[in-house]
Design an enzyme around this catalytic site. Structure first.
Site, mmCIF file in Angstrom:
data_model
loop_
_atom_site.group_PDB
_atom_site.id
_atom_site.type_symbol
_atom_site.label_atom_id
_atom_site.label_comp_id
_atom_site.label_asym_id
_atom_site.label_seq_id
_atom_site.Cartn_x
_atom_site.Cartn_y
_atom_site.Cartn_z
ATOM 1 N N TYR A 1 -9.508 26.548 14.045
ATOM 2 C CA TYR A 1 -10.071 25.196 14.093
ATOM 3 C C TYR A 1 -9.058 24.220 14.678
ATOM 4 O O TYR A 1 -9.403 23.329 15.448
ATOM 5 C CB TYR A 1 -10.494 24.728 12.678
ATOM 6 C CG TYR A 1 -11.250 23.423 12.740
ATOM 7 C CD1 TYR A 1 -12.630 23.413 12.931
ATOM 8 C CD2 TYR A 1 -10.574 22.203 12.661
ATOM 9 C CE1 TYR A 1 -13.319 22.230 13.042
ATOM 10 C CE2 TYR A 1 -11.269 21.002 12.767
ATOM 11 C CZ TYR A 1 -12.642 21.021 12.953
ATOM 12 O OH TYR A 1 -13.326 19.850 13.075
ATOM 13 N N PHE B 1 -33.997 11.264 36.483
ATOM 14 C CA PHE B 1 -34.178 12.353 37.444
ATOM 15 C C PHE B 1 -34.142 13.738 36.795
ATOM 16 O O PHE B 1 -34.731 14.682 37.292
ATOM 17 C CB PHE B 1 -33.094 12.262 38.535
ATOM 18 C CG PHE B 1 -31.710 12.260 37.945
ATOM 19 C CD1 PHE B 1 -31.032 13.428 37.709
ATOM 20 C CD2 PHE B 1 -31.109 11.064 37.577
ATOM 21 C CE1 PHE B 1 -29.790 13.430 37.110
ATOM 22 C CE2 PHE B 1 -29.856 11.046 36.987
ATOM 23 C CZ PHE B 1 -29.204 12.240 36.744
ATOM 24 N N ASP C 1 -11.774 9.929 38.373
ATOM 25 C CA ASP C 1 -12.699 11.025 38.121
ATOM 26 C C ASP C 1 -12.176 12.200 38.951
ATOM 27 O O ASP C 1 -12.363 12.253 40.167
ATOM 28 C CB ASP C 1 -14.119 10.634 38.530
ATOM 29 C CG ASP C 1 -15.124 11.743 38.231
ATOM 30 O OD1 ASP C 1 -14.695 12.910 38.102
ATOM 31 O OD2 ASP C 1 -16.326 11.438 38.138
ATOM 32 N N LYS D 1 -16.586 22.157 37.715
ATOM 33 C CA LYS D 1 -16.604 22.182 39.185
ATOM 34 C C LYS D 1 -15.316 22.835 39.679
ATOM 35 O O LYS D 1 -15.196 24.042 39.666
ATOM 36 C CB LYS D 1 -16.749 20.764 39.742
ATOM 37 C CG LYS D 1 -18.154 20.182 39.624
ATOM 38 C CD LYS D 1 -18.505 19.704 38.260
ATOM 39 C CE LYS D 1 -19.734 18.821 38.219
ATOM 40 N NZ LYS D 1 -20.112 18.452 36.861
ATOM 41 N N ARG E 1 -30.977 13.424 45.491
ATOM 42 C CA ARG E 1 -29.932 12.418 45.311
ATOM 43 C C ARG E 1 -30.342 11.165 46.094
ATOM 44 O O ARG E 1 -29.748 10.796 47.086
ATOM 45 C CB ARG E 1 -28.573 12.918 45.806
ATOM 46 C CG ARG E 1 -28.003 14.110 45.074
ATOM 47 C CD ARG E 1 -27.338 13.815 43.744
ATOM 48 N NE ARG E 1 -28.222 13.597 42.630
ATOM 49 C CZ ARG E 1 -27.774 13.482 41.361
ATOM 50 N NH1 ARG E 1 -26.486 13.583 41.080
ATOM 51 N NH2 ARG E 1 -28.610 13.262 40.380
ATOM 52 N N PHE F 1 -21.649 7.115 40.057
ATOM 53 C CA PHE F 1 -22.169 8.433 39.721
ATOM 54 C C PHE F 1 -23.046 8.252 38.488
ATOM 55 O O PHE F 1 -22.743 7.434 37.617
ATOM 56 C CB PHE F 1 -21.081 9.483 39.496
ATOM 57 C CG PHE F 1 -21.692 10.844 39.287
ATOM 58 C CD1 PHE F 1 -22.319 11.499 40.341
ATOM 59 C CD2 PHE F 1 -21.730 11.422 38.037
ATOM 60 C CE1 PHE F 1 -22.972 12.710 40.143
ATOM 61 C CE2 PHE F 1 -22.378 12.639 37.832
ATOM 62 C CZ PHE F 1 -22.990 13.288 38.890
ATOM 63 N N THR F 2 -24.132 9.011 38.413
ATOM 64 C CA THR F 2 -25.173 8.809 37.401
ATOM 65 C C THR F 2 -24.622 8.703 35.976
ATOM 66 O O THR F 2 -24.793 7.682 35.310
ATOM 67 C CB THR F 2 -26.185 9.969 37.481
ATOM 68 O OG1 THR F 2 -25.456 11.193 37.384
ATOM 69 C CG2 THR F 2 -26.965 9.943 38.786
HETATM 70 C C1 P61 Z 1 -23.396 17.713 39.572
HETATM 71 F F1 P61 Z 1 -27.718 15.592 38.726
HETATM 72 N N1 P61 Z 1 -21.897 16.528 38.196
HETATM 73 O O1 P61 Z 1 -22.816 17.198 40.550
HETATM 74 P P1 P61 Z 1 -20.571 16.897 33.402
HETATM 75 N N2 P61 Z 1 -18.312 13.121 37.564
HETATM 76 C C2 P61 Z 1 -18.757 13.734 38.664
HETATM 77 C C3 P61 Z 1 -19.706 14.723 38.560
HETATM 78 O O2 P61 Z 1 -20.130 15.313 39.663
HETATM 79 C C4 P61 Z 1 -20.238 15.079 37.276
HETATM 80 C C5 P61 Z 1 -19.727 14.398 36.144
HETATM 81 C C6 P61 Z 1 -18.780 13.437 36.309
HETATM 82 C C7 P61 Z 1 -22.921 17.350 38.241
HETATM 83 C C8 P61 Z 1 -23.779 17.724 37.039
HETATM 84 C C9 P61 Z 1 -24.810 16.657 36.951
HETATM 85 O O3 P61 Z 1 -26.900 13.248 37.898
HETATM 86 C C10 P61 Z 1 -26.297 14.371 37.456
HETATM 87 O O4 P61 Z 1 -19.601 18.005 33.129
HETATM 88 C C11 P61 Z 1 -18.203 13.333 39.979
HETATM 89 O O5 P61 Z 1 -21.794 17.318 34.135
HETATM 90 O O6 P61 Z 1 -20.888 16.134 32.151
HETATM 91 C C12 P61 Z 1 -21.257 16.042 37.137
HETATM 92 O O7 P61 Z 1 -19.750 15.910 34.349
HETATM 93 C C13 P61 Z 1 -20.250 14.699 34.762
HETATM 94 C C14 P61 Z 1 -25.926 16.707 37.758
HETATM 95 C C15 P61 Z 1 -24.485 15.464 36.353
HETATM 96 C C16 P61 Z 1 -26.660 15.581 37.975
HETATM 97 C C17 P61 Z 1 -25.265 14.328 36.581
HETATM 98 O O8 P61 Z 1 -24.286 18.554 39.679
#
Ligand code: P61
Length: 462
Positions: free
Chosen positions: A77, A454, A220, A263, A387, A129-130
Site C-alpha cells: 500500500y 463528444f 502538459d 501516450k 476533433r 485540450f478537452t
Molecule cells: C487522446 F477524445 N488524450 O488524445 P488522460 N493532455 C493531452 C492529452 O492528449 C490527453 C490528456 C491530457 C487522449 C485521450 C482522450 O477529448 C479526449 O490520460 C495532451 O486521457 O486522462 C489525453 O490524459 C488526458 C481522448 C482524452 C479524447 C480526451 O486520445
C-alpha cells in the site's frame, strides 16, 4: 544517436513476439454497429473495429522488458519499490524534483488545477485540450487561447505551429495584471492543432517573459518526447543532440508538468504530476490522497509504475521516436500525394484529415468531422476520432457551441502496434471515402451529455 540516424528509412527497432488477431466485418455488420453506436466512434465495440486509430492513448504495445517489469510489481500500500523507480525515471529524463503518481493524465490535471487556480483567474494556453480546459474551468479558471494564429490554419506550413504567441500573452498580462494569471498551460506537440510542436526558442522566450512577471509555467508533457524529435529535426543547433538531452532542456524552462503516460511512455495506464516547488508539492501530495490514492501509488498498481518507469527510458531512444514519427509521416505523405486534405505539416501522433476540405457542402453544425469518422468506419472498419465542433463543446458562460476553425478527423497511430501494410489499408480507405465525398450528408446531434459531450453523444443522419 541510433543506428537509423540520418537515414530515410524509419524501420522499427523491434520485432514482433506476440500477435493479437483482428476481426474482419462486412459492410452490413458495420452499418448495424454504427447505428447502434449513434454514429459515435467512442460508442463502438472494439470487437467491431478492424484497425483502431481512435487514439494512441493506452493502446501502445509494451516491450518484453516492460512485461517482465510487471512481474516485479511491489504491491505494498505504501512505499512500493516501483514508486521509487518511477520517481528516479522522471527525475532523470524530465528533470523535476518531486513526483506524484496519478491514475492517468486527467487525474493530474484535476490536482494541478485545484491547487494552482483561484476562482476568476485566467489560464493562458497554447490551444485548448478537452480534459485540461474542463478541469481548469471546474477550478474556476478561464482558459484563454494564446497559440500563434498559424495553428488555426490547417494548411499553414509553419514548423512550430504549437508556439505561444508572446504578444497575445503579454497583452493579456497587461490588460488583466499578472496576479490574475494562474499559470501558463503549455503543451508539447499540441494535440488539437494536429500534433504540432513548440520550439526551444519559444519556450525559452516564454520563460524570460513569465519570469519578468513572476508567472509559473506548467507543461502538459503527454507527448513531449515527440516534441523533442521535431526540435532535433527542425531547430538550429539541435540536430546532434539526443531526444533525451532535448527533453531535459525543454522541461528545465518550466516549473512542473503533468503527464498522461498512456501516450509517450508506452504503457496502457498511468500518469503523474511533478513540480520543483516543495510547498506546492506538499499541497498536491495532500490532495492526491483525497482523489487518487496514497502519494506513493496515486491510483496505480505497483506493476503499472514499474512498466511506466521502464517505458520512459524506452520512449526517449532516438531510433524508437524516429520510427514512430516515421510511420505517422508515411501515412500522411501517401494521403498528400493523392491530394487528400490533411493538416500540414504532419504532426507527431496522428494524421488529421481536414473535414472542411472533404465536405465543403456540410455546414459545421452538421458535424462534418463526425460524419467523416462514421463514413471511414463504414467503408473499412477503421476507427478514427472527431476533433471539431463536437469535441469543442460549449462556452460555459453563454451556452453556445464553440465553432473551432479546425474541423478535423484524427487517424491516431498507436505506438509499436500496426504495420506499414495497415497504413496502406488506411490510406486506401480514406481515398475511397474522399472519392464519395459529394454524395455524403451530415449528422445531427440526438443526445448531448453535459461534460465532454463528444465521448457519449449520439447522432443521427440528416
Ligand atoms: C487522446 F477524445 N488524450 O488524445 P488522460 N493532455 C493531452 C492529452 O492528449 C490527453 C490528456 C491530457 C487522449 C485521450 C482522450 O477529448 C479526449 O490520460 C495532451 O486521457 O486522462 C489525453 O490524459 C488526458 C481522448 C482524452 C479524447 C480526451 O486520445
Amino acid at each position: 544517436m541510433g543506428q537509423q540516424f540520418g537515414r530515410r528509412s524509419w524501420a522499427e527497432p523491434w520485432k514482433i513476439k506476440m500477435v493479437e488477431p483482428l476481426r474482419m466485418t462486412t459492410k452490413e455488420d458495420r452499418e448495424k454497429a454504427l447505428v447502434e453506436a449513434g454514429f459515435n466512434t467512442f460508442l463502438l465495440k472494439s470487437e467491431d473495429v478492424y484497425i483502431d486509430l481512435l487514439t494512441d492513448s493506452g493502446t501502445n504495445a509494451m516491450s518484453d522488458r516492460q512485461w517482465a517489469g510487471m512481474m516485479l510489481g511491489d504491491e505494498a500500500y505504501a512505499g512500493s519499490r516501483n514508486f521509487y523507480n518511477l520517481e528516479e525515471a522522471v527525475r532523470k529524463y524530465y528533470g523535476y524534483k518531486y513526483l506524484i503518481p496519478t491514475h492517468q493524465g486527467r487525474g493530474a490535471e484535476h490536482l494541478i488545477s485545484q491547487a494552482a487556480i483561484k476562482k476568476g483567474q485566467f489560464v493562458p494556453g497554447n490551444m485548448y485540450f478537452t480534459t485540461t480546459r474542463l478541469h481548469q474551468e471546474l477550478a474556476g479558471g478561464v482558459f484563454t487561447d494564446v497559440i500563434i494564429d498559424e495553428a488555426h490554419n490547417s494548411q499553414n506550413p509553419h514548423p512550430f505551429k504549437g508556439n505561444v504567441d508572446l504578444e497575445k500573452l503579454e497583452s493579456l498580462i497587461k490588460r488583466e495584471g499578472a496576479e490574475k494569471i494562474a499559470y501558463i498551460s503549455l503543451a508539447g506537440t499540441v494535440n488539437m492543432a494536429g500534433g504540432q510542436p513548440v520550439s526551444m526558442a519559444n519556450v525559452k522566450a516564454l520563460r524570460a517573459l513569465t519570469d519578468r512577471h513572476g508567472i509559473k509555467v506548467y507543461l502538459d508533457a503527454t507527448r513531449m518526447v515527440e516534441n523533442a524529435y521535431f526540435i532535433q529535426e527542425r531547430e538550429e543547433g539541435y540536430a546532434r543532440k539526443t531526444i533525451a538531452e532535448i527533453l531535459l532542456e525543454f522541461c528545465s524552462y518550466t516549473d512542473g508538468a503533468w503527464m498522461s503516460a498512456k501516450k509517450d511512455s508506452l504503457v496502457n495506464i498511468g500518469g503523474w504530476l511533478a513540480v520543483n516547488n516543495w510547498t506546492l508539492f506538499e499541497e498536491l501530495r495532500n490532495l492526491v490522497v483525497v482523489y487518487e490514492g496514497l502519494h506513493t501509488y496515486g491510483g496505480l498498481a505497483g506493476r503499472d509504475m514499474e512498466a511506466m518507469a521502464i517505458g520512459i527510458a524506452e520512449s526517449v531512444a532516438d531510433d524508437h521516436v524516429h520510427s514512430r514519427i516515421g510511420q505517422v509521416r508515411y501515412l500522411g505523405e501517401m494521403l498528400t500525394a493523392w491530394n487528400i486534405p490533411i493538416v500540414l505539416p504532419v504532426g507527431g501522433h496522428a494524421v488529421f484529415l481536414d473535414a472542411r476540405g472533404f465536405y465543403p457542402h456540410i455546414p459545421q453544425i452538421q458535424f462534418p468531422a463526425q460524419t467523416l469518422a462514421a463514413e471511414l468506419y463504414l467503408d473499412s472498419g477503421i476507427r478514427s476520432m472527431e476533433r471539431g465542433i463536437a469535441s469543442a463543446g460549449r462556452d460555459p458562460k453563454t451556452g453556445d457551441h464553440y465553432y473551432p476553425r479546425l474541423e478535423l478527423t484524427r487517424l491516431t497511430i498507436p505506438r509499436r502496434v500496426y504495420t506499414q501494410a495497415h497504413m496502406d489499408v488506411v490510406a486506401e480507405s480514406v481515398r475511397a471515402v474522399y472519392e464519395a465525398r459529394e454524395k455524403t450528408q451530415g449528422l445531427k446531434m440526438a443526445y448531448e451529455p453535459k461534460y465532454l459531450r463528444f465521448f457519449q453523444a449520439r447522432f443521427e443522419r440528416m
